[in-house]
Design an enzyme around this catalytic site. Structure first.
Site, PDB file in Angstrom:
ATOM      1  N   GLY A 143       0.908  -1.158  -0.161  1.00 37.88           N
ATOM      2  CA  GLY A 143       0.051  -0.018   0.032  1.00 37.88           C
ATOM      3  C   GLY A 143       0.836   1.157  -0.046  1.00 37.88           C
ATOM      4  O   GLY A 143       1.672   1.277  -0.715  1.00 37.88           O
ATOM      5  N   ASP A 144       0.489   2.164   0.867  1.00 41.73           N
ATOM      6  CA  ASP A 144       1.308   3.324   1.211  1.00 41.73           C
ATOM      7  C   ASP A 144       2.326   3.281   2.121  1.00 41.73           C
ATOM      8  O   ASP A 144       2.550   4.404   2.767  1.00 41.73           O
ATOM      9  CB  ASP A 144       0.480   4.544   1.180  1.00 41.73           C
TER      10      ASP A 144
END
Length: 318
Positions: A143-144
């Site tokens: 993800g981030d």
């Protein structure tokens, strides 16, 4: 020894082409004897395995690196962190672990699409690479979420790196004609101060990162002792909430809603979730709902609330 005993040998060697290039070769040698058992000659067969080696390296790379950003993935990050901690133990050094989360990345992904989001992640990875030393590790967990492992690192250095990360990631990203902004929250934990193994250190750095988000985002937060109290409290609430869901001790209370037009009358009610634990007492939803959201129990809580509500409506209708 294999040639003497079995009459054959095979293995990997390095050979040189006529142009001087060195390349890997799989060599098989067989001994040929005459009727009396005397060695007449040896037959050698070789295969150029350069492409096989290239393919093996590609497979190994894909298994240990994030395909989007080229950064080490979660598995390689774990390996690098364990090695950094082992070096720290041997040399009495400090290791800083940074957890980095892009603050408003989800809104970029949701509004502009994953292609734009992926480009932001690639640019963010390049900026992170430039911040740390060659001996340090930047990884993408998914993800981030990114991490940095800083070996032989004191508090001032970790603070400086963390602030540089926040500053660099707060600068705009130019993607497909869009000018996008995506700040970062950074949590820092130290070996051996905050944890003596990788699991403990990861937990502490993650807690510090969430504290940075709670305090307004776009900032660096170091793990502090009070965060340990919060972690223990969250663990206690999680365990107690699981038990409450199993024993059906959650309940709903109802705030009546009245219409004041013409003649006042009851038109509905707001359902409010309540939890009275035999050990913890009355636990506020403002405490246990965030915990449930963070550990996935919120889905079971949602289902339980619906069951309680449907049962109450059936009673009222009856």
């Amino acid at each position: 020894q294999g040639m003497q005993d079995a009459g054959h040998w095979q293995g990997e060697i390095w050979n040189k082409r006529k142009n001087g290039e060195v390349y890997p070769q799989w060599l098989t040698v067989n001994r040929v004897t005459d009727d009396t058992g005397a060695v007449e000659h040896f037959v050698a067969v070789f295969t150029d395995i350069t492409q096989i080696k290239v393919s093996q390296r590609e497979v190994e790379y894909l298994a240990t690196h994030d395909s989007l950003t080229g950064l080490p993935n979660r598995a390689l990050f774990q390996d690098h962190l364990k090695h950094a901690l082992a070096r720290g133990r041997r040399h009495n050094g400090r290791v800083a672990l940074l957890f980095i989360d892009l603050d408003n990345f989800k809104s970029i992904n949701d509004t502009l699409g994953h292609d734009i989001g992926d480009e932001v992640l690639k640019q963010a990875a390049l900026r992170l690479r430039e911040v740390v030393r060659d001996t340090d590790t930047i990884a993408r967990l998914g993800g981030d979420e990114f991490t940095a492992v800083l070996s032989d690192c004191d508090g001032d250095t970790a603070d400086r790196v963390g602030r540089r990360i926040v500053d660099d990631l707060s600068a705009s990203f130019q993607v497909a004609g869009h000018r996008l902004f995506c700040s970062a929250s950074v949590g820092v934990a130290f070996f051996p101060d905050d944890g003596t193994d990788s699991a403990e250190l990861i937990k502490k750095a993650d807690a510090a990162m969430y504290r940075a988000k709670e305090k307004g985002r776009n900032r660096v937060e170091f793990f502090k002792a009070e965060m340990q109290v919060r972690l223990l409290k969250q663990a206690t609430l999680t365990s107690a909430l699981r038990e409450a869901l199993q024993k059906n001790t959650l309940r709903l209370v109802y705030q009546p809603k009245y219409s004041l037009e013409d003649q006042p009358r009851l038109v509905g009610a707001e359902a409010l979730l309540r939890w009275n634990d035999p050990v913890l007492g009355n636990v506020s939803p403002s405490e246990f709902i965030p915990v449930a959201e963070s550990n996935g129990l919120i889905l079971e809580v949602d289902n339980r609330v619906q069951e309680l509500l449907m049962a109450q409506i059936r009673l009222w209708l009856a």
